[in-house]
Scaffold this motif. Structure first.
Motif, PDB file in Angstrom:
ATOM      1  N   SER A 132       0.909  -1.258   0.088  1.00  0.00           N
ATOM      2  CA  SER A 132       0.057  -0.015   0.082  1.00  0.00           C
ATOM      3  C   SER A 132       0.929   1.241  -0.050  1.00  0.00           C
ATOM      4  N   ASP A 133       1.897   1.217   0.755  1.00  0.00           N
ATOM      5  CA  ASP A 133       2.770   2.658   0.781  1.00  0.00           C
ATOM      6  C   ASP A 133       3.443   2.544  -0.414  1.00  0.00           C
ATOM      7  N   PHE A 134       4.069   1.566  -1.019  1.00  0.00           N
ATOM      8  CA  PHE A 134       4.596   1.767  -2.265  1.00  0.00           C
ATOM      9  C   PHE A 134       3.583   2.204  -3.544  1.00  0.00           C
ATOM     10  N   LEU A 135       2.574   1.767  -3.424  1.00  0.00           N
ATOM     11  CA  LEU A 135       1.625   2.067  -4.502  1.00  0.00           C
ATOM     12  C   LEU A 135       1.391   3.588  -4.384  1.00  0.00           C
ATOM     13  N   ARG A 136       1.220   4.027  -2.958  1.00  0.00           N
ATOM     14  CA  ARG A 136       1.039   5.528  -2.719  1.00  0.00           C
ATOM     15  C   ARG A 136       2.077   6.405  -3.123  1.00  0.00           C
ATOM     16  N   GLN A 137       3.279   5.742  -3.069  1.00  0.00           N
ATOM     17  CA  GLN A 137       4.475   6.665  -3.584  1.00  0.00           C
ATOM     18  C   GLN A 137       4.303   6.872  -5.393  1.00  0.00           C
ATOM     19  N   LEU A 138       3.967   5.618  -5.877  1.00  0.00           N
ATOM     20  CA  LEU A 138       3.841   5.515  -7.259  1.00  0.00           C
ATOM     21  C   LEU A 138       2.763   6.703  -7.819  1.00  0.00           C
ATOM     22  N   ALA A 139       1.677   6.802  -6.925  1.00  0.00           N
ATOM     23  CA  ALA A 139       0.599   7.671  -7.402  1.00  0.00           C
ATOM     24  C   ALA A 139       1.020   9.054  -7.043  1.00  0.00           C
ATOM     25  N   PHE A 140       1.858   9.331  -5.989  1.00  0.00           N
ATOM     26  CA  PHE A 140       2.436  10.623  -6.000  1.00  0.00           C
ATOM     27  C   PHE A 140       3.202  11.008  -7.030  1.00  0.00           C
ATOM     28  N   LEU A 141       4.197  10.027  -7.511  1.00  0.00           N
ATOM     29  CA  LEU A 141       4.912  10.258  -8.729  1.00  0.00           C
ATOM     30  C   LEU A 141       4.172  10.568  -9.658  1.00  0.00           C
ATOM     31  N   ASN A 142       3.044   9.975  -9.969  1.00  0.00           N
ATOM     32  CA  ASN A 142       2.134  10.256 -11.097  1.00  0.00           C
ATOM     33  C   ASN A 142       1.449  11.495 -11.159  1.00  0.00           C
ATOM     34  N   GLY A 143       1.179  11.972  -9.846  1.00  0.00           N
ATOM     35  CA  GLY A 143       0.467  13.125  -9.439  1.00  0.00           C
ATOM     36  C   GLY A 143       1.386  14.169  -9.873  1.00  0.00           C
ATOM     37  N   LEU A 144       2.720  14.080  -9.590  1.00  0.00           N
ATOM     38  CA  LEU A 144       3.675  15.033  -9.866  1.00  0.00           C
ATOM     39  C   LEU A 144       3.801  15.307 -11.372  1.00  0.00           C
ATOM     40  N   SER A 145       3.886  14.229 -12.097  1.00  0.00           N
ATOM     41  CA  SER A 145       3.844  14.228 -13.634  1.00  0.00           C
ATOM     42  C   SER A 145       2.666  14.990 -13.911  1.00  0.00           C
ATOM     43  N   ASP A 146       1.627  14.795 -13.766  1.00  0.00           N
ATOM     44  CA  ASP A 146       0.396  15.645 -14.093  1.00  0.00           C
ATOM     45  C   ASP A 146       0.615  17.049 -13.866  1.00  0.00           C
ATOM     46  N   LEU A 147       1.126  17.398 -12.562  1.00  0.00           N
ATOM     47  CA  LEU A 147       1.263  18.501 -12.067  1.00  0.00           C
ATOM     48  C   LEU A 147       2.222  19.519 -13.106  1.00  0.00           C
ATOM     49  N   LEU A 148       3.286  18.805 -13.276  1.00  0.00           N
ATOM     50  CA  LEU A 148       4.080  19.570 -14.420  1.00  0.00           C
ATOM     51  C   LEU A 148       3.928  19.792 -15.666  1.00  0.00           C
ATOM     52  N   VAL A 149       2.774  18.891 -16.372  1.00  0.00           N
ATOM     53  CA  VAL A 149       2.232  19.315 -17.455  1.00  0.00           C
ATOM     54  C   VAL A 149       1.229  20.286 -17.454  1.00  0.00           C
ATOM     55  N   THR A 150       0.515  20.376 -16.555  1.00  0.00           N
ATOM     56  CA  THR A 150      -0.659  21.338 -16.386  1.00  0.00           C
ATOM     57  C   THR A 150      -0.462  22.612 -15.790  1.00  0.00           C
TER      58      THR A 150
ATOM     59  N   PHE B 247       7.167   1.066 -11.579  1.00  0.00           N
ATOM     60  CA  PHE B 247       8.030   2.189 -11.036  1.00  0.00           C
ATOM     61  C   PHE B 247       8.710   2.409 -12.479  1.00  0.00           C
ATOM     62  N   VAL B 248       8.991   1.644 -13.323  1.00  0.00           N
ATOM     63  CA  VAL B 248       9.539   1.866 -14.742  1.00  0.00           C
ATOM     64  C   VAL B 248       8.381   2.785 -15.581  1.00  0.00           C
ATOM     65  N   ASN B 249       7.065   2.406 -15.553  1.00  0.00           N
ATOM     66  CA  ASN B 249       6.110   3.285 -16.140  1.00  0.00           C
ATOM     67  C   ASN B 249       5.869   4.422 -15.712  1.00  0.00           C
ATOM     68  N   ALA B 250       6.013   4.736 -14.007  1.00  0.00           N
ATOM     69  CA  ALA B 250       5.849   6.067 -13.696  1.00  0.00           C
ATOM     70  C   ALA B 250       7.067   6.965 -14.076  1.00  0.00           C
ATOM     71  N   LEU B 251       8.329   6.143 -14.024  1.00  0.00           N
ATOM     72  CA  LEU B 251       9.593   6.836 -14.351  1.00  0.00           C
ATOM     73  C   LEU B 251       9.358   7.362 -16.008  1.00  0.00           C
ATOM     74  N   ALA B 252       8.795   6.803 -16.846  1.00  0.00           N
ATOM     75  CA  ALA B 252       8.436   7.143 -18.267  1.00  0.00           C
ATOM     76  C   ALA B 252       7.714   8.123 -18.133  1.00  0.00           C
ATOM     77  N   GLY B 253       6.488   8.199 -17.518  1.00  0.00           N
ATOM     78  CA  GLY B 253       5.624   9.252 -17.390  1.00  0.00           C
ATOM     79  C   GLY B 253       6.251  10.679 -16.970  1.00  0.00           C
ATOM     80  N   LEU B 254       7.108  10.493 -15.807  1.00  0.00           N
ATOM     81  CA  LEU B 254       7.769  11.758 -15.323  1.00  0.00           C
ATOM     82  C   LEU B 254       8.651  12.237 -16.515  1.00  0.00           C
ATOM     83  N   GLU B 255       9.408  11.195 -17.096  1.00  0.00           N
ATOM     84  CA  GLU B 255      10.433  12.034 -18.158  1.00  0.00           C
ATOM     85  C   GLU B 255       9.473  12.607 -19.242  1.00  0.00           C
ATOM     86  N   THR B 256       8.463  12.153 -19.620  1.00  0.00           N
ATOM     87  CA  THR B 256       7.733  12.750 -20.629  1.00  0.00           C
ATOM     88  C   THR B 256       7.215  14.089 -20.325  1.00  0.00           C
TER      89      THR B 256
END
Length: 321
Positions: free
Chosen positions: A156-174, A210-219
């Protein structure tokens, strides 16, 4: 779509040491080779890629600045604590203090009037604040098959960290505000590795996510900075994390003893040493001879009425009308 798969296979190739991976860099900054890098030099490497002055130059040849006027405008660094492998371009780090040393990059950005932030996703509960706004995780965005977030707190804690990482990616774009220059995001694998076997399906799935989250953050980073960004991943192997006070930059090194240099080898100088030596030497020679020539000319000058010495030293007598 082949890139995340390549990254995934690279993650499976474990290396039992801290490593640096360069996921994206602008054309003006080229990373090549596979030479080892001192972990203490990580802030200097990212600082040089951002165009900052380097206080402690390193002889590492893995990075080349092709155009000093088109360096990166931002740096996004993900620190994976507990992960033993890296992806894409990877460089082994000498020492295990790279994770801690990266915090100095925040100070470098502040010295150059840059905005930056550092966040440890392991310590975030419901949300965390950034200069761009608040990031809230979307737990429904990631739907794992082997991880059990309802019954396993580590999952649960790890998936929450990935959700934070994806949220940061969305924030950078918008975001339309000024984007911070330096982003340091820390993700922890320690609890997940303790809860699962090394080759278990749950752990393999976690790495893939984690790799997918990294790819999203890179884009997202590439779009946010219009390509002028460097995106990196730094691993900190489990059991090698150290806590220390502020690193004393520029501290004098201890003198070499006979044990450190048993063959009595000469001191290794920087490649720019002969260039600087010749510039100083011949400039001094030209300056000395020029000064000597000027002194001889002035000393042998005829103090006649047509000379500057006569014109500057003679006094004119006043005549009465």
């Amino acid at each position: 779509m082949l890139r995340p798969i390549y990254v995934l296979f690279a993650l499976f190739a474990a290396a039992n040491c801290d490593q640096l991976s360069v996921l994206y860099s602008p054309k003006a900054v080229e990373f090549s080779g596979n030479s080892r890098l001192d972990a203490e030099s990580l802030p200097e490497v990212f600082g040089a890629a951002l165009g900052y002055s380097v206080s402690q130059p390193t002889e590492w040849d893995g990075m080349v600045i092709k155009d000093p006027f088109s360096t990166a405008n931002g740096a996004v660094v993900v620190v994976a604590e507990g992960l033993e492998s890296v992806a894409v371009e990877n460089y082994q780090l000498d020492g295990n203090t790279g994770s801690v040393a990266l915090s100095e990059l925040i100070q470098k950005s502040a010295d150059h009037q840059g905005v930056s932030f550092e966040v440890d996703l392991k310590e975030s509960s419901d949300s965390f604040n950034t200069p761009l706004g608040t990031v809230q995780p979307d737990d429904e965005e990631v739907k794992p098959q082997h991880l059990k977030p309802k019954s396993n707190k580590a999952d649960s804690d790890f998936l929450r960290q990935l959700a934070f990482l994806n949220g940061l990616s969305d924030l950078l774009v918008t975001s339309t505000d000024r984007i911070p220059t330096v982003h340091i995001v820390r993700v922890s694998f320690e609890a997940l590795l303790a809860a699962h076997e090394p080759n278990s399906p749950a752990l393999e799935e976690a790495k893939k996510l984690f790799v997918n989250a990294l790819a999203g953050l890179e884009t997202a980073s590439e779009k946010a900075f219009d390509g002028a960004v460097i995106v990196g991943l730094v691993t900190a192997s489990e059991g090698q994390l150290v806590v220390r006070s502020k690193r004393q930059a520029g501290a004098p090194k201890q003198a070499e003893t006979d044990d450190d240099n048993p063959m009595n080898l000469a001191t290794k100088y920087n490649s720019n040493y002969p260039v600087i030596f010749n510039i100083i030497l011949w400039f001094s020679v030209v300056l000395v001879f020029s000064l000597l020539a000027i002194s001889i000319v002035i000393g042998t000058m005829d103090p006649g009425r047509d000379s500057i010495i006569y014109r500057m030293t003679s006094t004119r007598m006043k005549k009465e009308n």
